[in-house]
Motif scaffolding. Structure first.
Motif, PDB file in Angstrom:
ATOM      1  N   PRO A   1       4.155  -4.527   8.322  1.00  0.00           N
ATOM      2  CA  PRO A   1       5.216  -3.530   8.486  1.00  0.00           C
ATOM      3  C   PRO A   1       4.850  -2.226   7.765  1.00  0.00           C
ATOM      4  N   GLY A   2       5.229  -1.099   8.392  1.00  0.00           N
ATOM      5  CA  GLY A   2       5.008   0.202   7.750  1.00  0.00           C
ATOM      6  C   GLY A   2       6.319   0.931   7.606  1.00  0.00           C
ATOM      7  N   LEU A   3       6.411   1.749   6.567  1.00  0.00           N
ATOM      8  CA  LEU A   3       7.628   2.537   6.371  1.00  0.00           C
ATOM      9  C   LEU A   3       7.209   3.977   6.124  1.00  0.00           C
ATOM     10  N   LEU A   4       7.639   4.860   7.040  1.00  0.00           N
ATOM     11  CA  LEU A   4       7.181   6.245   7.003  1.00  0.00           C
ATOM     12  C   LEU A   4       8.337   7.162   6.620  1.00  0.00           C
ATOM     13  N   VAL A   5       8.108   7.973   5.590  1.00  0.00           N
ATOM     14  CA  VAL A   5       9.081   8.996   5.214  1.00  0.00           C
ATOM     15  C   VAL A   5       8.579  10.321   5.760  1.00  0.00           C
ATOM     16  N   THR A   6       9.430  11.039   6.494  1.00  0.00           N
ATOM     17  CA  THR A   6       8.954  12.275   7.106  1.00  0.00           C
ATOM     18  C   THR A   6      10.093  13.260   7.365  1.00  0.00           C
ATOM     19  N   HIS A   7       9.716  14.522   7.586  1.00  0.00           N
ATOM     20  CA  HIS A   7      10.650  15.553   8.015  1.00  0.00           C
ATOM     21  C   HIS A   7      10.470  15.861   9.493  1.00  0.00           C
TER      22      HIS A   7
ATOM     23  N   GLY B   1       0.825  -1.205   0.000  1.00  0.00           N
ATOM     24  CA  GLY B   1       0.000   0.000   0.000  1.00  0.00           C
ATOM     25  C   GLY B   1       0.855   1.249   0.000  1.00  0.00           C
ATOM     26  N   LEU B   2       0.246   2.354  -0.465  1.00  0.00           N
ATOM     27  CA  LEU B   2       0.995   3.596  -0.596  1.00  0.00           C
ATOM     28  C   LEU B   2       0.074   4.738  -0.174  1.00  0.00           C
ATOM     29  N   ILE B   3       0.530   5.540   0.773  1.00  0.00           N
ATOM     30  CA  ILE B   3      -0.257   6.700   1.216  1.00  0.00           C
ATOM     31  C   ILE B   3       0.559   7.960   0.937  1.00  0.00           C
ATOM     32  N   PHE B   4      -0.061   8.912   0.225  1.00  0.00           N
ATOM     33  CA  PHE B   4       0.675  10.111  -0.174  1.00  0.00           C
ATOM     34  C   PHE B   4       0.435  11.270   0.789  1.00  0.00           C
ATOM     35  N   GLN B   5       1.192  12.350   0.514  1.00  0.00           N
ATOM     36  CA  GLN B   5       0.988  13.611   1.217  1.00  0.00           C
ATOM     37  C   GLN B   5      -0.450  14.102   1.048  1.00  0.00           C
ATOM     38  N   ASP B   6      -0.931  14.061  -0.223  1.00  0.00           N
ATOM     39  CA  ASP B   6      -2.342  14.366  -0.494  1.00  0.00           C
ATOM     40  C   ASP B   6      -3.096  13.050  -0.526  1.00  0.00           C
ATOM     41  N   PRO B   7      -4.382  13.079  -0.216  1.00  0.00           N
ATOM     42  CA  PRO B   7      -5.110  11.805  -0.152  1.00  0.00           C
ATOM     43  C   PRO B   7      -5.257  11.094  -1.499  1.00  0.00           C
ATOM     44  N   VAL B   8      -5.229  11.838  -2.636  1.00  0.00           N
ATOM     45  CA  VAL B   8      -5.342  11.238  -3.968  1.00  0.00           C
ATOM     46  C   VAL B   8      -6.518  10.275  -4.055  1.00  0.00           C
TER      47      VAL B   8
ATOM     48  N   THR C   1      -3.516   6.316  12.126  1.00  0.00           N
ATOM     49  CA  THR C   1      -2.763   5.545  11.144  1.00  0.00           C
ATOM     50  C   THR C   1      -1.949   4.443  11.815  1.00  0.00           C
ATOM     51  N   PHE C   2      -1.171   4.828  12.852  1.00  0.00           N
ATOM     52  CA  PHE C   2      -0.304   3.835  13.496  1.00  0.00           C
ATOM     53  C   PHE C   2      -1.136   2.727  14.149  1.00  0.00           C
ATOM     54  N   ALA C   3      -2.255   3.121  14.731  1.00  0.00           N
ATOM     55  CA  ALA C   3      -3.109   2.116  15.371  1.00  0.00           C
ATOM     56  C   ALA C   3      -3.596   1.100  14.340  1.00  0.00           C
ATOM     57  N   HIS C   4      -3.977   1.595  13.171  1.00  0.00           N
ATOM     58  CA  HIS C   4      -4.487   0.666  12.156  1.00  0.00           C
ATOM     59  C   HIS C   4      -3.391  -0.214  11.578  1.00  0.00           C
TER      60      HIS C   4
ATOM     61  N   ALA D   1      -7.369  -2.967   0.849  1.00  0.00           N
ATOM     62  CA  ALA D   1      -6.772  -3.801  -0.211  1.00  0.00           C
ATOM     63  C   ALA D   1      -5.937  -4.919   0.406  1.00  0.00           C
ATOM     64  N   ARG D   2      -5.898  -4.980   1.748  1.00  0.00           N
ATOM     65  CA  ARG D   2      -5.118  -5.969   2.503  1.00  0.00           C
ATOM     66  C   ARG D   2      -3.674  -6.020   2.038  1.00  0.00           C
ATOM     67  N   PRO D   3      -2.979  -4.893   2.143  1.00  0.00           N
ATOM     68  CA  PRO D   3      -1.576  -4.882   1.710  1.00  0.00           C
ATOM     69  C   PRO D   3      -0.720  -5.693   2.687  1.00  0.00           C
ATOM     70  N   GLN D   4       0.424  -6.145   2.187  1.00  0.00           N
ATOM     71  CA  GLN D   4       1.366  -6.894   3.030  1.00  0.00           C
ATOM     72  C   GLN D   4       2.328  -5.945   3.728  1.00  0.00           C
ATOM     73  N   ALA D   5       2.338  -4.686   3.279  1.00  0.00           N
ATOM     74  CA  ALA D   5       3.159  -3.647   3.911  1.00  0.00           C
ATOM     75  C   ALA D   5       2.576  -2.311   3.468  1.00  0.00           C
ATOM     76  N   LEU D   6       2.872  -1.269   4.249  1.00  0.00           N
ATOM     77  CA  LEU D   6       2.310   0.037   3.900  1.00  0.00           C
ATOM     78  C   LEU D   6       3.431   1.073   3.866  1.00  0.00           C
ATOM     79  N   LEU D   7       3.493   1.824   2.768  1.00  0.00           N
ATOM     80  CA  LEU D   7       4.475   2.902   2.647  1.00  0.00           C
ATOM     81  C   LEU D   7       3.763   4.228   2.839  1.00  0.00           C
ATOM     82  N   LEU D   8       4.350   5.119   3.628  1.00  0.00           N
ATOM     83  CA  LEU D   8       3.701   6.401   3.907  1.00  0.00           C
ATOM     84  C   LEU D   8       4.642   7.530   3.521  1.00  0.00           C
TER      85      LEU D   8
END
Lengths: 212, 566
Positions: A188-194, A80-87, A178-181, A152-159
């Motif tokens: 596994p989740g991978l978060l890119v952030t400033h 799965g992929l979650i963007f800055q904007d919800p898209v 988000t983290f709770a879900h 979509a039952r992803p096996q991992a989520l990218l944020l």
């Protein structure tokens, strides 16, 4: 478990974007990648998700539950992929947006509708299935986008900096949500952030990208 | 990620479709034309290879004048269109009403050339609306004895063509402006104290030139070789070269198609030489332009010229609007004597009577528009999707291939294509004509659809892929619905292009396929204006209504989806 092993990305005619990466993210945890703008954080997510633009090459490997992802197409990776904007898809209503990625093995109109309805309720959007996504508030859109990704039952989520456009009050709420879900989904989740606060709240492994 | 075999299959399928649909008929047409020009037409048992056809062409009365008229009207139309569109472009950019102006261009862009030309003739003829308006002041009780339509210098033809072509160029310029750093350029130029007109000429002009070069060459090629408008508004004796050739092709003496074919190659030569001239001007600009700019020399009065051009453009648009209205007025006229500004009595009798005569051509026009647009649209979507999956930018040869049918004179290869189709045993009829229309519909659809297709938010596609959707599902349930507005607009353009086709219908239908356009052109020479008004109004209304539909459908389908409507 999502693993990066000596992962390197470079564009055809230039050097590697960053030094070889090694990272293991256990299920239910959120790892954080930080680093200056332009270092290639979004490109890293593209490489993991299978969305790399033509002309990029990868070295090393990306493993999900021990299976290499690199030879697979984006849709076969189930990441799965979650963007800055919800898209959200502008031509579908909120409920149809959530149903877009619903796996085929959830059969039957009523069962699919019930699944979407439950997800909407979880996200505090109970009566908003028929709404035009363009009419939702920022926080509602963000929650809808996350639920769409998780259904979509992803096996991992990218944020990809998913909280950076939200105002401070909303940011904490959506982050928590988000983290709770992700914990609940056990992926596994991978978060890119400033934002250092994001990193702190994630509580998983942390990595700082620097130019190679 | 390795390329999917299905993707390669799609790319090949599209390439084959474009080659057979577009390139094959052009090549076959030119080949047969060239054979006929040098004396070989097996169907007529002509097989004496030689230059006889060329001698015969050279002996055609009025040929030098016809060549001159083609070059003069073609060059003047192109120059005038460029000037008017540049003036309007600068003017529109200053105002805030760009959207409104674009909407006003729509009917002009949609209306077929022939309809505009006939309406214009109804306006400027000695007994036309303009003369009627002037009559009370000039004291005319009879139409004045002036030649305003079919004038020997082709002025009416130039005005009629420019009226249709300059909005097209204007549209392409406005699209090009979106692709350059316009605001920055203006700000920088103004900061340096350069007058606006000069900023447009020396800073913005050179940036958008590469983007409007092909459209300008399209206008040039079309103006040099146009047939229907030249028949309606152009000089008659001698006419322009393309009209002269159309007459030769249509002559009862079939052997005249040999000199006509030689003339077709001559027409191709005229277009190519003119195109080369444009390129040599571009070369001179590139070599001497920068030094000229640096020298600080200026064109005195440039600002004034641009302002006048904008006014002329507005007048031209008003003229076109009046031309479309006068068609409608004539179609419902019963009695309308000369100096009266408005008809004495109205009647819908001619509309009621038109049924039997117009019904057939209307259905034919509709079928041709439907099939050619459908074929071109499916091919275009296939092409763009194949490009997406290859994920590499369009090669220059592919861009040239798209524009090719518009850069060549229709009269250069369409009759040859007819011969080729006959000798290949293809049935003459509506299918062949639809194919001929597709050759010219496809490029316009590609031009209209390419930019919006590429401008689609790539994150939508990634989001869908991340949710597990494969490329076909993404195409079907994300790209096509989100791009509904540009797709319908492209389809409307396709319909307008098909409805406007004259020569492909005439030549590939062997004169037996009648559309509203062929009827209108036939009627334009001296028939009852009321009958002409009915047929031509219908010809103009069909594409205009299609445009209206293209605007209405998304508004209805997406009435509850705010972001999807734009």
């Amino acid at each position: 478990m999502l693993e990066l092993r000596n992962l390197q990305i470079r564009h055809k005619n230039s050097d590697s974007l960053f030094a070889p990466l090694n990272l293991s993210i256990p299920a239910g945890q959120v790892a954080v990648v930080m680093g200056p703008s332009g270092v290639g954080k979004s490109t890293l997510l593209d490489a993991i998700g299978g969305h790399l633009a033509a002309g990029f090459q990868t070295k090393g490997d990306v493993l999900l539950q021990g299976r290499s992802l690199l030879p697979l197409t984006a849709q076969a990776r189930r990441i799965g992929l979650i963007f800055q904007d919800p898209v959200l898809f502008p031509h579908l209503n909120v409920g149809q947006n959530l149903a877009f990625g619903l796996p085929r093995d959830i059969k039957g109109r009523s069962k699919r509708r019930a699944t979407v309805h439950k997800a909407l309720s979880d996200a505090g959007l109970a009566d908003m299935g028929d709404r035009d996504p363009a009419t939702l508030s920022g926080g509602q859109m963000a929650r809808a986008a996350l639920m769409r990704g998780l259904l979509a039952r992803p096996q991992a989520l990218l944020l990809d900096e998913p909280f950076s456009k939200l105002d401070t009050a909303l940011r904490a709420e959506i982050r928590e949500f988000t983290f709770a879900h992700i914990r609940q989904a056990g992926i596994p989740g991978l978060l890119v952030t400033h934002d250092p606060q994001d990193a702190e709240a994630a509580g998983g492994p942390m990595l700082t990208l620097s130019p190679a | 990620m390795t390329p999917d075999p299905a993707d390669r299959w799609l790319a090949r399928l599209v390439l084959v479709a474009v080659l057979t649909l577009i390139l094959l008929p052009i090549v076959a047409g030119f080949w047969q034309t060239a054979r006929a020009a040098f004396g070989v037409v097996p169907a007529l048992s002509a097989a004496d290879i030689g230059l006889a056809a060329w001698h015969q062409l050279a002996a055609t009365p009025g040929l030098p004048r016809a060549i001159f008229l083609s070059l003069w009207t073609g060059a003047a139309t192109t120059f005038l269109s460029l000037l008017l569109s540049a003036g309007c472009c600068v003017w529109l950019h200053r105002g805030r009403s760009k959207g409104l102006a674009l909407r006003m261009l729509t009917p002009v862009l949609a209306a077929p050339h022939a309809a505009l030309a006939i309406g214009l003739a109804f306006l400027i003829a000695p007994s036309g609306w303009i003369a009627r308006a002037v009559a009370p002041f000039a004291g005319w009780i009879q139409p004045p004895d002036i030649i305003s339509v079919n004038d020997p210098w082709g002025l009416a033809l130039i005005i009629g063509m420019a009226a249709k072509e300059f909005p097209f160029l204007l549209l392409m310029m406005l699209a090009a402006l979106n692709q350059i750093p316009l605001a920055q350029t203006l700000r920088t130029g103004r900061m340096l104290g350069v007058p606006d007109a000069r900023i447009w000429l020396v800073l913005i002009g050179p940036q958008i030139w590469p983007l409007i070069r092909l459209p300008l060459l399209v206008v040039l090629a079309y103006s040099l070789s146009v047939v229907d408008v030249a028949m309606i508004l152009g000089p008659t004796n001698p006419p322009t070269l393309a009209v002269m050739l159309t007459r030769l092709y249509g002559d009862a003496d079939l052997l005249l198609l040999l000199p006509a074919s030689a003339g077709s190659l001559l027409q191709l030569g005229l277009v190519m030489v003119s195109g080369l001239l444009v390129f040599s001007m571009q070369y001179l600009m590139r070599v001497y332009g920068p030094a000229w700019i640096a020298s600080g020399a200026c064109l005195p009065g440039l600002g004034l010229v641009l302002r006048l051009a904008a006014i002329a453009g507005a007048v031209m648009l008003a003229l076109t609007g009046a031309a479309l209205i006068v068609l409608l007025v004539w179609s419902v006229t019963w009695r309308w004597q000369f100096p009266d500004l408005l008809p004495e009595s109205l009647s819908i009798r001619f509309w009621m009577r038109a049924g039997p005569t117009v019904g057939g051509p209307l259905v034919t026009t509709f079928l041709l528009a439907f099939f050619s647009t459908a074929a071109a649209l499916i091919t275009a979507i296939g092409w763009l999707e194949a490009e997406d999956r290859r994920a590499s930018p369009r090669a220059p040869w592919a861009e040239a291939l798209i524009y090719l049918p518009l850069l060549l004179p229709q009269i250069g290869f369409l009759y040859g294509l007819n011969i080729a189709a006959l000798s290949a045993g293809l049935p003459q009829g509506i299918g062949m004509v639809a194919w001929g229309h597709t050759i010219f519909v496809f490029p316009y659809i590609m031009i209209a659809l390419s930019d919006p297709w590429r401008a689609l938010d790539p994150r939508l596609i990634r989001a869908a892929a991340a949710l597990g959707a494969g490329p076909w599902r993404i195409l079907w349930s994300v790209k096509l619905p989100v791009l509904l507005v540009p797709i319908l607009t492209a389809a409307a353009i396709g319909v307008a292009v098909s409805v406007a086709q004259y020569l492909p219908t005439l030549f590939l239908g062997a004169g037996r396929i009648n559309t509203l356009t062929t009827e209108a052109v036939t009627l334009s020479s001296g028939s009852d204006r009321r009958v002409t008004g009915v047929v031509t109004s219908l010809q103009a209304l069909l594409p205009i209504l299609t445009y209206a539909l293209a605007f209405a459908i998304p508004a209805i389908v997406f009435r509850h989806r705010r972001a999807a409507r734009s």
